[in-house]
Scaffold this motif. Sequence first.
Motif, PDB file in Angstrom:
ATOM      1  N   ILE B  69     -13.918  -0.699 -60.920  1.00 40.67           N
ATOM      2  CA  ILE B  69     -14.079  -1.073 -59.515  1.00 40.67           C
ATOM      3  C   ILE B  69     -14.380  -2.558 -59.364  1.00 40.67           C
ATOM      4  CG2 ILE B  69     -16.573  -0.600 -59.273  1.00 40.67           C
ATOM      5  CD1 ILE B  69     -13.753   0.242 -56.773  1.00 40.67           C
ATOM      6  N   GLU B  82      -7.419   4.172 -49.014  1.00 39.07           N
ATOM      7  CA  GLU B  82      -8.308   4.769 -48.036  1.00 39.07           C
ATOM      8  C   GLU B  82      -7.789   4.591 -46.611  1.00 39.07           C
ATOM      9  OE1 GLU B  82     -12.523   3.327 -48.255  1.00 39.07           O
ATOM     10  OE2 GLU B  82     -11.433   1.916 -46.983  1.00 39.07           O
ATOM     11  N   THR B  91     -10.362  11.588 -45.877  1.00 40.30           N
ATOM     12  CA  THR B  91     -11.231  10.538 -46.396  1.00 40.30           C
ATOM     13  C   THR B  91     -11.082  10.521 -47.918  1.00 40.30           C
ATOM     14  OG1 THR B  91     -13.101  12.057 -46.416  1.00 40.30           O
ATOM     15  CG2 THR B  91     -12.918  10.593 -44.522  1.00 40.30           C
ATOM     16  N   VAL B  92     -11.458   9.406 -48.517  1.00 40.67           N
ATOM     17  CA  VAL B  92     -11.283   9.223 -49.956  1.00 40.67           C
ATOM     18  C   VAL B  92     -12.641   8.996 -50.619  1.00 40.67           C
ATOM     19  CG1 VAL B  92     -10.290   7.761 -51.764  1.00 40.67           C
ATOM     20  CG2 VAL B  92      -9.009   8.189 -49.666  1.00 40.67           C
ATOM     21  N   LEU B  93     -12.971   9.844 -51.580  1.00 43.50           N
ATOM     22  CA  LEU B  93     -14.165   9.594 -52.382  1.00 43.50           C
ATOM     23  C   LEU B  93     -13.734   8.917 -53.668  1.00 43.50           C
ATOM     24  CD1 LEU B  93     -16.294  12.788 -51.814  1.00 43.50           C
ATOM     25  CD2 LEU B  93     -16.580  10.511 -50.824  1.00 43.50           C
ATOM     26  N   LEU B  94     -14.445   7.854 -53.979  1.00 41.75           N
ATOM     27  CA  LEU B  94     -14.038   6.932 -55.020  1.00 41.75           C
ATOM     28  C   LEU B  94     -14.946   7.117 -56.230  1.00 41.75           C
ATOM     29  CD1 LEU B  94     -12.083   4.504 -55.094  1.00 41.75           C
ATOM     30  CD2 LEU B  94     -13.925   3.126 -54.158  1.00 41.75           C
ATOM     31  N   ALA B  95     -14.371   7.047 -57.420  1.00 35.64           N
ATOM     32  CA  ALA B  95     -15.181   7.092 -58.637  1.00 35.64           C
ATOM     33  C   ALA B  95     -14.651   6.033 -59.594  1.00 35.64           C
ATOM     34  CB  ALA B  95     -15.110   8.470 -59.281  1.00 35.64           C
ATOM     35  N   ASN B  96     -15.548   5.479 -60.398  1.00 33.97           N
ATOM     36  CA  ASN B  96     -15.232   4.339 -61.249  1.00 33.97           C
ATOM     37  C   ASN B  96     -15.386   4.700 -62.727  1.00 33.97           C
ATOM     38  OD1 ASN B  96     -14.952   1.767 -62.352  1.00 33.97           O
ATOM     39  ND2 ASN B  96     -17.114   1.270 -61.993  1.00 33.97           N
ATOM     40  N   TYR B 107     -16.398  12.029 -64.244  1.00 35.52           N
ATOM     41  CA  TYR B 107     -15.981  12.055 -62.846  1.00 35.52           C
ATOM     42  C   TYR B 107     -14.948  13.137 -62.568  1.00 35.52           C
ATOM     43  CZ  TYR B 107     -18.885   8.254 -61.441  1.00 35.52           C
ATOM     44  OH  TYR B 107     -19.980   7.492 -61.145  1.00 35.52           O
TER      45      TYR B 107
END
Lengths: 331, 331
Positions: B69, B82, B91-96, B107
């Motif tokens: 990220i 997004e 909606t977008v849930l983000l993971a790094n 994740y």
Amino acid sequence: MATIKDVAARAGVALGTASRVLSGSSQTSADSRSRVLAAAAELGYIANGPARSLRRARTDVLGLLVSDIRNPFFSELAHAAEQEARRHGYTVLLANANEDAEQADAYLRTFAAQRIDGLLFSPQGTVSPQVAATLASGLPLVFLNRTIEGVDAPLYGTDNAQGVQQVLAWLQSRGHRDVAFVGGPDTISTGAERRAAYLTGRQAHGISTDDRLLDAGDFLAGGAAEAMCRILDRGVTFTAVFGANGQTTLGAVRALRERLGAEQAARIEVVSFDDLDWFEFASPPISAVRNDASSIGRLGVRGLVDLIGGRAASGERIPTTFADRCVQDIR
Amino acid sequence: MATIKDVAARAGVALGTASRVLSGSSQTSADSRSRVLAAAAELGYIANGPARSLRRARTDVLGLLVSDIRNPFFSELAHAAEQEARRHGYTVLLANANEDAEQADAYLRTFAAQRIDGLLFSPQGTVSPQVAATLASGLPLVFLNRTIEGVDAPLYGTDNAQGVQQVLAWLQSRGHRDVAFVGGPDTISTGAERRAAYLTGRQAHGISTDDRLLDAGDFLAGGAAEAMCRILDRGVTFTAVFGANGQTTLGAVRALRERLGAEQAARIEVVSFDDLDWFEFASPPISAVRNDASSIGRLGVRGLVDLIGGRAASGERIPTTFADRCVQDIR
């Protein structure tokens, strides 16, 4: 203390409706939502956070709602938060408000519908109905870097007054009198605090109080460039520019170079709140307040983990440092 | 076609266990997980994606697992994804993943346990057990910018061969013969593709084939700086450096300046895959392949929405452009 039954009675809705509104479900009408939230506010209803989280199935997931994922301050903060969370056995789901209160609300609804154990939140500055619902739901919550006036949740954030003080001292030591200030929105606590500290301190540091030198953008590069152009359009002259966050400085530098050309722009010294990767490579290098995103993310997660565990968390202002990149007098 | 019952039978576990493993639940032993995944692989088991998603309650949430990220390419991509997702009601849930396969797996487990309708995935390059479980679960999935060899999912990503071709042509036009190449990991498809295109094309563009000029980092600034130092340590001389992604270029520039001093470093021309905000401000400015993160994010979401809706998606290679920032011969 008011219970959810009291809230439902005052709002004139069924208990299930009040419960759905207060848990942030989108399966409610706008009308019942506003009535329940108004009733909750009037009665000072607060769900019992720790008890509630014990009743909920633990998911070991934290939500992190940042203001702008393209702002390196927040991507660094998100990275640090996630590393710390993993040390405590949590993963972090990230959401990006893009400096937009409506988008922030959409993500608060998503987090409410998904199952998270707690929320790390950089708010857009206002108590929208969805922010109110999140607060009323009793979900363990800490603010990161930004707060909302009147809302009682621990804040882990930069010491803005200290950072601005470092900039003022630097501007004075460099002999600047005419300084253009490109701020952020006054509705966002960091924007308001940095601007207030600058206005309060500038005279004592020998800096002009001509308000034509002040303007504000949206903490994004585009809005900051427009603010910089408005200052230039006023025909006022200056020898230095202070950008109130990293993206603001980027926008301001871009506008200066486009309007004045690279050579002329390089004669104006730039100083920034937030230190970016490339400031050392700029010509001349850009000096900056180091806003300690890693510590903010790390300490915020520790505070949230305390809240989830039923312990107290009191927030913390994290000190700034200053990167002075001046090697010579360039003027 | 193999069913989940066949998988359970082959693995010698109960149906419920097979189901839990294949839906990515962490409530399974390592032993049963590896047996079920091996059986699923042997039998070519694939859950019926669209049918499965119709059975699942829709959540209107997409997961996006990015590699890093703090890499502006991915934060730009996340932002675009997004915005596009919101246009489609998601909606977008983000993971790094932070360029770490183990963190990526954590994740993937989180996304499996949470309820998402589909996954946008920039993989670390290998089929870990958790990646296999995600693929086997039938969750609608597209790859963003990176793929995994042998895995059949649509890829929306940069045309790496074209981008490298643009760099080679530019290096040739600038008269460079001795060029240091700082690559990324060969295990990541973008790292491998960019390196292969460079090695294949360099001779035809009059560039030295001395392999002491080649090294690779981890696509993060720190690892790239170390790779740059290894090349310098070999005592080989060069007039240009090609960084295989933005963070790599940042690390390479930092290493050059630290080792050679700013003045000497400025005599080496730098060209980058990925264009960063600050390249125009560097001295001299850095020319770069524009890797169209916005289009990749936007088209990836459209493809995923198609998959979720039971339609086909075939992936797309997104063309690059080149920002030539040379204004004069500086050598």
